[in-house]
Design a protein around this motif. Sequence first.
Motif, PDB file in Angstrom:
ATOM      1  N   ASN A 109     134.786  -3.727  82.029  1.00 26.89           N
ATOM      2  CA  ASN A 109     135.048  -2.472  82.739  1.00 26.89           C
ATOM      3  C   ASN A 109     134.806  -1.256  81.845  1.00 26.89           C
ATOM      4  O   ASN A 109     135.675  -0.401  81.669  1.00 26.89           O
ATOM      5  CB  ASN A 109     136.478  -2.464  83.282  1.00 26.89           C
ATOM      6  CG  ASN A 109     136.805  -3.713  84.097  1.00 26.89           C
ATOM      7  OD1 ASN A 109     137.756  -4.429  83.809  1.00 26.89           O
ATOM      8  ND2 ASN A 109     136.003  -3.998  85.106  1.00 26.89           N
ATOM      9  N   VAL A 110     133.610  -1.211  81.283  1.00 28.31           N
ATOM     10  CA  VAL A 110     133.212  -0.105  80.403  1.00 28.31           C
ATOM     11  C   VAL A 110     132.839   1.106  81.257  1.00 28.31           C
ATOM     12  O   VAL A 110     131.997   1.013  82.156  1.00 28.31           O
ATOM     13  CB  VAL A 110     132.026  -0.520  79.516  1.00 28.31           C
ATOM     14  CG1 VAL A 110     131.540   0.656  78.675  1.00 28.31           C
ATOM     15  CG2 VAL A 110     132.431  -1.693  78.622  1.00 28.31           C
ATOM     16  N   ILE A 111     133.475   2.237  80.980  1.00 21.80           N
ATOM     17  CA  ILE A 111     133.269   3.453  81.765  1.00 21.80           C
ATOM     18  C   ILE A 111     132.299   4.393  81.049  1.00 21.80           C
ATOM     19  O   ILE A 111     132.464   4.695  79.866  1.00 21.80           O
ATOM     20  CB  ILE A 111     134.602   4.191  82.009  1.00 21.80           C
ATOM     21  CG1 ILE A 111     135.607   3.267  82.713  1.00 21.80           C
ATOM     22  CG2 ILE A 111     134.366   5.460  82.830  1.00 21.80           C
ATOM     23  CD1 ILE A 111     135.196   2.837  84.092  1.00 21.80           C
ATOM     24  N   LEU A 112     131.287   4.857  81.785  1.00 23.59           N
ATOM     25  CA  LEU A 112     130.379   5.901  81.317  1.00 23.59           C
ATOM     26  C   LEU A 112     130.659   7.158  82.142  1.00 23.59           C
ATOM     27  O   LEU A 112     131.015   7.068  83.315  1.00 23.59           O
ATOM     28  CB  LEU A 112     128.921   5.466  81.492  1.00 23.59           C
ATOM     29  CG  LEU A 112     128.513   4.140  80.833  1.00 23.59           C
ATOM     30  CD1 LEU A 112     127.071   3.798  81.176  1.00 23.59           C
ATOM     31  CD2 LEU A 112     128.701   4.194  79.324  1.00 23.59           C
ATOM     32  N   THR A 113     130.485   8.312  81.536  1.00 26.02           N
ATOM     33  CA  THR A 113     130.808   9.562  82.229  1.00 26.02           C
ATOM     34  C   THR A 113     129.572  10.443  82.398  1.00 26.02           C
ATOM     35  O   THR A 113     128.563  10.282  81.723  1.00 26.02           O
ATOM     36  CB  THR A 113     131.884  10.348  81.459  1.00 26.02           C
ATOM     37  OG1 THR A 113     131.430  10.593  80.121  1.00 26.02           O
ATOM     38  CG2 THR A 113     133.187   9.563  81.404  1.00 26.02           C
ATOM     39  N   ASN A 114     129.707  11.396  83.315  1.00 25.02           N
ATOM     40  CA  ASN A 114     128.680  12.423  83.575  1.00 25.02           C
ATOM     41  C   ASN A 114     127.293  11.864  83.889  1.00 25.02           C
ATOM     42  O   ASN A 114     126.360  12.050  83.112  1.00 25.02           O
ATOM     43  CB  ASN A 114     128.596  13.393  82.390  1.00 25.02           C
ATOM     44  CG  ASN A 114     129.891  14.140  82.159  1.00 25.02           C
ATOM     45  OD1 ASN A 114     130.559  14.549  83.103  1.00 25.02           O
ATOM     46  ND2 ASN A 114     130.254  14.300  80.900  1.00 25.02           N
ATOM     47  N   PRO A 115     127.109  11.220  85.028  1.00 26.26           N
ATOM     48  CA  PRO A 115     128.103  10.903  86.055  1.00 26.26           C
ATOM     49  C   PRO A 115     128.875   9.633  85.709  1.00 26.26           C
ATOM     50  O   PRO A 115     128.454   8.862  84.838  1.00 26.26           O
ATOM     51  CB  PRO A 115     127.242  10.691  87.299  1.00 26.26           C
ATOM     52  CG  PRO A 115     125.967  10.139  86.754  1.00 26.26           C
ATOM     53  CD  PRO A 115     125.736  10.849  85.453  1.00 26.26           C
ATOM     54  N   ARG A 116     129.994   9.431  86.404  1.00 30.83           N
ATOM     55  CA  ARG A 116     130.833   8.278  86.119  1.00 30.83           C
ATOM     56  C   ARG A 116     130.159   6.997  86.606  1.00 30.83           C
ATOM     57  O   ARG A 116     129.713   6.900  87.745  1.00 30.83           O
ATOM     58  CB  ARG A 116     132.195   8.427  86.800  1.00 30.83           C
ATOM     59  CG  ARG A 116     133.186   7.326  86.420  1.00 30.83           C
ATOM     60  CD  ARG A 116     134.475   7.461  87.206  1.00 30.83           C
ATOM     61  NE  ARG A 116     135.493   6.538  86.743  1.00 30.83           N
ATOM     62  CZ  ARG A 116     135.555   5.242  87.067  1.00 30.83           C
ATOM     63  NH1 ARG A 116     134.630   4.722  87.862  1.00 30.83           N
ATOM     64  NH2 ARG A 116     136.523   4.474  86.610  1.00 30.83           N
ATOM     65  N   GLU A 154     120.012   1.763  86.124  1.00 31.82           N
ATOM     66  CA  GLU A 154     120.491   3.120  85.853  1.00 31.82           C
ATOM     67  C   GLU A 154     121.640   3.098  84.844  1.00 31.82           C
ATOM     68  O   GLU A 154     121.684   3.914  83.909  1.00 31.82           O
ATOM     69  CB  GLU A 154     120.951   3.776  87.154  1.00 31.82           C
ATOM     70  CG  GLU A 154     119.828   4.089  88.131  1.00 31.82           C
ATOM     71  CD  GLU A 154     120.347   4.638  89.450  1.00 31.82           C
ATOM     72  OE1 GLU A 154     121.587   4.722  89.609  1.00 31.82           O
ATOM     73  OE2 GLU A 154     119.531   4.968  90.318  1.00 31.82           O
ATOM     74  N   ARG A 155     122.574   2.173  85.021  1.00 32.13           N
ATOM     75  CA  ARG A 155     123.701   2.067  84.087  1.00 32.13           C
ATOM     76  C   ARG A 155     123.204   1.729  82.680  1.00 32.13           C
ATOM     77  O   ARG A 155     123.711   2.251  81.683  1.00 32.13           O
ATOM     78  CB  ARG A 155     124.679   0.990  84.564  1.00 32.13           C
ATOM     79  CG  ARG A 155     125.358   1.280  85.893  1.00 32.13           C
ATOM     80  CD  ARG A 155     126.375   0.195  86.224  1.00 32.13           C
ATOM     81  NE  ARG A 155     126.859   0.314  87.589  1.00 32.13           N
ATOM     82  CZ  ARG A 155     126.506  -0.496  88.586  1.00 32.13           C
ATOM     83  NH1 ARG A 155     125.667  -1.508  88.352  1.00 32.13           N
ATOM     84  NH2 ARG A 155     126.981  -0.322  89.800  1.00 32.13           N
ATOM     85  N   THR A 156     122.224   0.846  82.615  1.00 31.95           N
ATOM     86  CA  THR A 156     121.714   0.415  81.312  1.00 31.95           C
ATOM     87  C   THR A 156     121.017   1.563  80.590  1.00 31.95           C
ATOM     88  O   THR A 156     121.184   1.743  79.376  1.00 31.95           O
ATOM     89  CB  THR A 156     120.744  -0.770  81.491  1.00 31.95           C
ATOM     90  OG1 THR A 156     121.425  -1.826  82.178  1.00 31.95           O
ATOM     91  CG2 THR A 156     120.263  -1.289  80.143  1.00 31.95           C
ATOM     92  N   ARG A 157     120.245   2.344  81.315  1.00 31.57           N
ATOM     93  CA  ARG A 157     119.588   3.504  80.703  1.00 31.57           C
ATOM     94  C   ARG A 157     120.615   4.491  80.159  1.00 31.57           C
ATOM     95  O   ARG A 157     120.458   5.033  79.058  1.00 31.57           O
ATOM     96  CB  ARG A 157     118.686   4.187  81.732  1.00 31.57           C
ATOM     97  CG  ARG A 157     117.409   3.409  82.049  1.00 31.57           C
ATOM     98  CD  ARG A 157     116.650   4.034  83.198  1.00 31.57           C
ATOM     99  NE  ARG A 157     115.384   3.346  83.434  1.00 31.57           N
ATOM    100  CZ  ARG A 157     114.670   3.459  84.547  1.00 31.57           C
ATOM    101  NH1 ARG A 157     115.107   4.238  85.529  1.00 31.57           N
ATOM    102  NH2 ARG A 157     113.530   2.803  84.687  1.00 31.57           N
ATOM    103  N   LYS A 158     121.675   4.708  80.928  1.00 28.50           N
ATOM    104  CA  LYS A 158     122.717   5.635  80.485  1.00 28.50           C
ATOM    105  C   LYS A 158     123.458   5.073  79.274  1.00 28.50           C
ATOM    106  O   LYS A 158     123.782   5.800  78.333  1.00 28.50           O
ATOM    107  CB  LYS A 158     123.692   5.907  81.631  1.00 28.50           C
ATOM    108  CG  LYS A 158     124.689   7.011  81.335  1.00 28.50           C
ATOM    109  CD  LYS A 158     125.473   7.380  82.566  1.00 28.50           C
ATOM    110  CE  LYS A 158     126.424   8.532  82.286  1.00 28.50           C
ATOM    111  NZ  LYS A 158     125.729   9.768  81.915  1.00 28.50           N
TER     112      LYS A 158
END
Length: 214
Positions: A109-116, A154-158
Motif C-alpha cells: 500500500n505504497v502511496i504516491l502523491t500529486n496526483p494520489r 502510470e503508477r510505475t512511471r510516477k
Amino acid sequence: MIPLLNLQSLVRGIKGVIPGGISVKDFSMATQTSELLATSILDNFLQNGIGTYQDNMIYFKENDRLKAALLAISMGAAVDEVSRLLQWQDFESLAAEILESRDFDTDKNVILTNPRMEIDVVGIKSGTAILIDCKHWNKMSQSSLESAVVKQIERTRKFLAKEKVHAAIPAIVTLYQQDMKFLEGVPIIPIHQLDSFCEEFSGNIDEFYSQSNV
C-alpha cells in the motif's frame, strides 16, 4: 505432503481463522466440520504457531489467516484454491510474502502523491523494483484488464520519477488467470506462478523492461 483428506480439511480450516477468540464448537460450525475434526485442525494450527490456546478458547491474530494459508500451501495445497479463502488484504499480504521469500525488500500500500496513487505491493531487489497490482477478482474482462494495465504503467512511471531505483517493472497479479501472459508489455501473473516469476526475475530484468511501456 500430508494425506489428501487431511490437506483438504486443513484448507477448510482457513475459513475459521477469524481474529479474536473462538471455541472448538464455533470453529466446527464456521468450517462445517465435526468437532473432532475441528479439534484436529486447530491442534495442527497451534503446533505451527497459528493461534494461542487459553481457557478452552483459541485466539487468532490479524495475520493468522495468512499464516494458515501459507501453511496449507507449504503442505501441497493449490495456491489458487487457498487464495479463494482470502480477502483482498490477505491476497496482497500473500503476494508480499512470496516476494519476501525471494529476498525482495517489500512494502504494501505504497502511496504516491500529486496526483494520489496507491501501489498494492512494491518489491525491490538489486536496485530494480517490481510494482504489483493485486486483482482478487473472480473474473476479469479484457477491457478491465487493459484498464488495469494502463493504470499500473502510470503508477510505475510516477514511482520511477520519485524513487531512487534503476528500473521498475509493472505487473498485475491475478487469482484466476490460467497462464502468465503479457499485455502492453506488462506481465499478467497468476498467483500460483508468482514465486517462479520472482525466482527468474533477476535473470530476465532486461527482457521484462524492454517489453514494458514504462
